[in-house]
Design a protein around this motif. Structure first.
Motif, PDB file in Angstrom:
ATOM      1  N   HIS A  77      99.989  40.340  50.743  1.00  0.00           N
ATOM      2  CA  HIS A  77     101.464  40.596  50.394  1.00  0.00           C
ATOM      3  C   HIS A  77     101.977  41.834  51.179  1.00  0.00           C
TER       4      HIS A  77
ATOM      5  N   ARG B 186     106.802  35.890  57.354  1.00  0.00           N
ATOM      6  CA  ARG B 186     106.802  35.557  55.788  1.00  0.00           C
ATOM      7  C   ARG B 186     107.695  34.338  55.747  1.00  0.00           C
TER       8      ARG B 186
ATOM      9  N   THR C  83     107.698  30.641  53.749  1.00  0.00           N
ATOM     10  CA  THR C  83     108.142  30.665  52.275  1.00  0.00           C
ATOM     11  C   THR C  83     109.498  29.932  52.165  1.00  0.00           C
TER      12      THR C  83
ATOM     13  N   HIS D 147     102.882  25.320  49.096  1.00  0.00           N
ATOM     14  CA  HIS D 147     102.567  26.274  48.027  1.00  0.00           C
ATOM     15  C   HIS D 147     102.244  27.623  48.879  1.00  0.00           C
ATOM     16  N   ASN D 148     103.069  28.736  48.644  1.00  0.00           N
ATOM     17  CA  ASN D 148     102.741  29.935  49.546  1.00  0.00           C
ATOM     18  C   ASN D 148     102.263  30.992  48.496  1.00  0.00           C
TER      19      ASN D 148
ATOM     20  N   ALA E 216     101.215  35.118  47.999  1.00  0.00           N
ATOM     21  CA  ALA E 216     101.201  36.426  48.445  1.00  0.00           C
ATOM     22  C   ALA E 216     100.239  37.025  47.649  1.00  0.00           C
TER      23      ALA E 216
ATOM     24  N   GLU F 106     113.759  31.263  49.807  1.00  0.00           N
ATOM     25  CA  GLU F 106     112.477  31.359  49.835  1.00  0.00           C
ATOM     26  C   GLU F 106     111.642  31.018  48.606  1.00  0.00           C
ATOM     27  N   ARG F 107     110.412  30.547  48.828  1.00  0.00           N
ATOM     28  CA  ARG F 107     109.809  30.263  47.418  1.00  0.00           C
ATOM     29  C   ARG F 107     108.087  30.605  48.048  1.00  0.00           C
ATOM     30  N   CYS F 108     107.851  31.615  46.837  1.00  0.00           N
ATOM     31  CA  CYS F 108     106.392  32.172  47.020  1.00  0.00           C
ATOM     32  C   CYS F 108     106.076  32.804  45.805  1.00  0.00           C
TER      33      CYS F 108
END
Length: 466
Positions: free
Chosen positions: A166, A174, A178, A186-187, A189, A443-445
């Motif tokens: 992270h 990143r 993401t 699936h990311n 952090a 973004e998706r994280c």
């Protein structure tokens, strides 16, 4: 072709099983029982071949009967058609007998594309053949994650979970991960560093009970033999472009996990004339301290301008140690267990044998910035911080100016605008057209604590068939 573990206790496997296993059941890494060897005449006959055909000649002995030759040829042709330069890995001259090999012409702008674009196709083939589903679990210090996602996101039989530290990768790195929003991607952090992420991956491969026996893990990190296999090819490509095999070459390799430079070591063992391999590191210099002084000791991991090399536990170094110890898995296992408790050295004659080929250097952030600025002012050529470390190390360690020195250009400078600015340059490297809107994408994280059980629980509840 059979593959054995560097710890000596896991059963030998064929290519398909090694592809899916990643880490051996005894905690070791798989290596071929024997390497193919090519004569000077055979290597010379490959001059002028398209990259994909050269790759076929070098890689097919490792694949053997696991995939029909025609299908493997098609995979390779499709893999490298997606690169933005017809040469696939073009060479740029910096000075007399000094070159950068651009390995960032793939879709995610890093050398990882050479292997991971192929790995996705290999997984598709094997999993469809077996009617099997796997969960990819990988750790990234910046570039592996996006290359793995891009290479595997269309795989029907795969769910992908990538762990990154992270706030310790560049913003471009990143977002490359993401902003890919597939249902199987699936990311994660992790509130920790890359070594923490890598440790979680290794421990999860060692005990997969958190998956409830419904699926198995597959590896995309360079513990997976297919990654190493694909990276051998561009050493041959560089040699053939610069007069090989009728002359030796030297290579400088920015490296954190030792996979890319281990591929060069294998290229030499397979018959390619290589006179020197330079291990180029940043302040996280465990490899440099070993190669220069025969002392392997972990220090506190530091955050640098070259985040993809912010690694202290270099997994692939185990593969070299295996060779240096006469392929005695028990000796390697004992050495690595002792290394977890404190500094270790190897017998002097083994270390001196390694030094016949390897040199090393550690370059701090100031040296990185100085090199970026000097090369741009002299050549109007922009280096990313990792490649800059490779160029600086090459110049500091070069043994023979008459031997062509090739630095592997591992990433596009547009991935590291902060480092370019830190170097005092006003030029802003531009992302290529297919990434022009990267900063506008959704973004998706998921951010998780540095806790293995939390990460495993997330994976267990989010893979497709859970």
């Amino acid at each position: 072709m059979r593959y054995i573990s560097t710890r000596g206790e896991a059963p030998a496997l064929g290519f398909e099983d090694v592809l899916l296993a990643g880490l051996a059941s005894d905690g070791g890494l798989y290596v071929p029982e024997s390497l193919p060897h090519f004569s000077v005449e055979e290597i010379r006959s490959w001059r002028g071949l398209p990259y994909s055909e050269l790759a076929f000649n070098i890689m097919y002995p490792f694949v053997d009967d696991a995939i029909p030759a025609d299908e493997f040829r098609t995979m390779l042709k499709e893999t490298y058609q997606g690169f933005s330069h017809d040469a696939v890995a073009p060479l740029v001259q910096l000075d007399t007998n000094e070159w950068v090999m651009e390995l960032f012409r793939g879709p995610t702008l890093a050398f990882k594309d050479f292997a991971l674009q192929l790995l996705g196709r290999l997984l598709d083939y094997v999993l469809e053949k077996r009617k099997q589903h796997v969960v990819i679990m990988g750790a990234t210090s910046g570039d592996t994650g996006s290359a793995a996602i891009e290479g595997c996101r269309h795989c029907e039989h795969v769910d992908i979970f990538i762990l990154h530290p992270h706030e310790r990768v560049s913003e471009v790195q990143r977002r490359q991960m993401t902003t890919v929003l597939g249902d199987n991607i699936h990311n994660i952090a992790v509130r920790g560093n890359f070594d923490d992420c890598q440790r979680m991956v290794k421990e999860s491969f060692g005990d997969q009970s958190f998956l409830g026996g419904k699926t198995q893990l597959a590896a995309v990190n360079s513990i997976n033999w297919a990654r190493i296999m694909a990276q051998i090819v561009y050493y041959f490509q560089a040699s053939l472009a610069l007069g090989g095999p009728d002359r030796s070459l030297a290579f400088s390799v920015p490296t954190g996990n030792f996979g890319d430079i281990f591929a060069g070591y294998l290229a030499k063992k397979m018959g390619l004339p290589i006179s020197q391999l330079v291990i180029a590191t940043n302040r996280n210099d465990i490899l440099h301290r070993f190669m220069s002084g025969n002392k392997y000791e972990q220090h506190q991991l530091e955050h640098t301008l070259s985040p993809s090399m912010d690694i202290m536990v270099s997994s692939n170094f185990e593969r070299l140690l295996f060779d240096l110890h006469g392929r005695d898995g028990a000796l390697v296992k004992d050495l690595l267990e002792r290394a977890q408790k404190g500094p270790v050295s190897i017998e002097d004659y083994r270390w001196r044998h390694a030094r016949k080929l390897f040199d090393s250097d550690a370059v701090d952030d100031k040296g990185t910035c100085d090199t970026i600025r000097e090369i741009y002012e002299r050549n109007e050529y922009l280096l990313d911080p990792h490649t800059a470390i490779g160029v600086r190390a090459a110049r500091n360690c070069r043994r023979d100016a008459s031997v062509p020195m090739v630095t592997l250009g591992t990433a596009h400078p547009a991935k590291f605008p902060d480092a370019i600015a830190e170097a005092g340059l006003s030029v802003k490297p531009q992302l290529p057209p297919h990434m022009a809107d990267l900063f506008e994408r959704e973004e998706r994280c998921t951010v998780l604590d540095n806790d293995l059980s939390s990460v495993q629980a997330f994976i267990a509840s989010h893979w497709k068939l859970a």
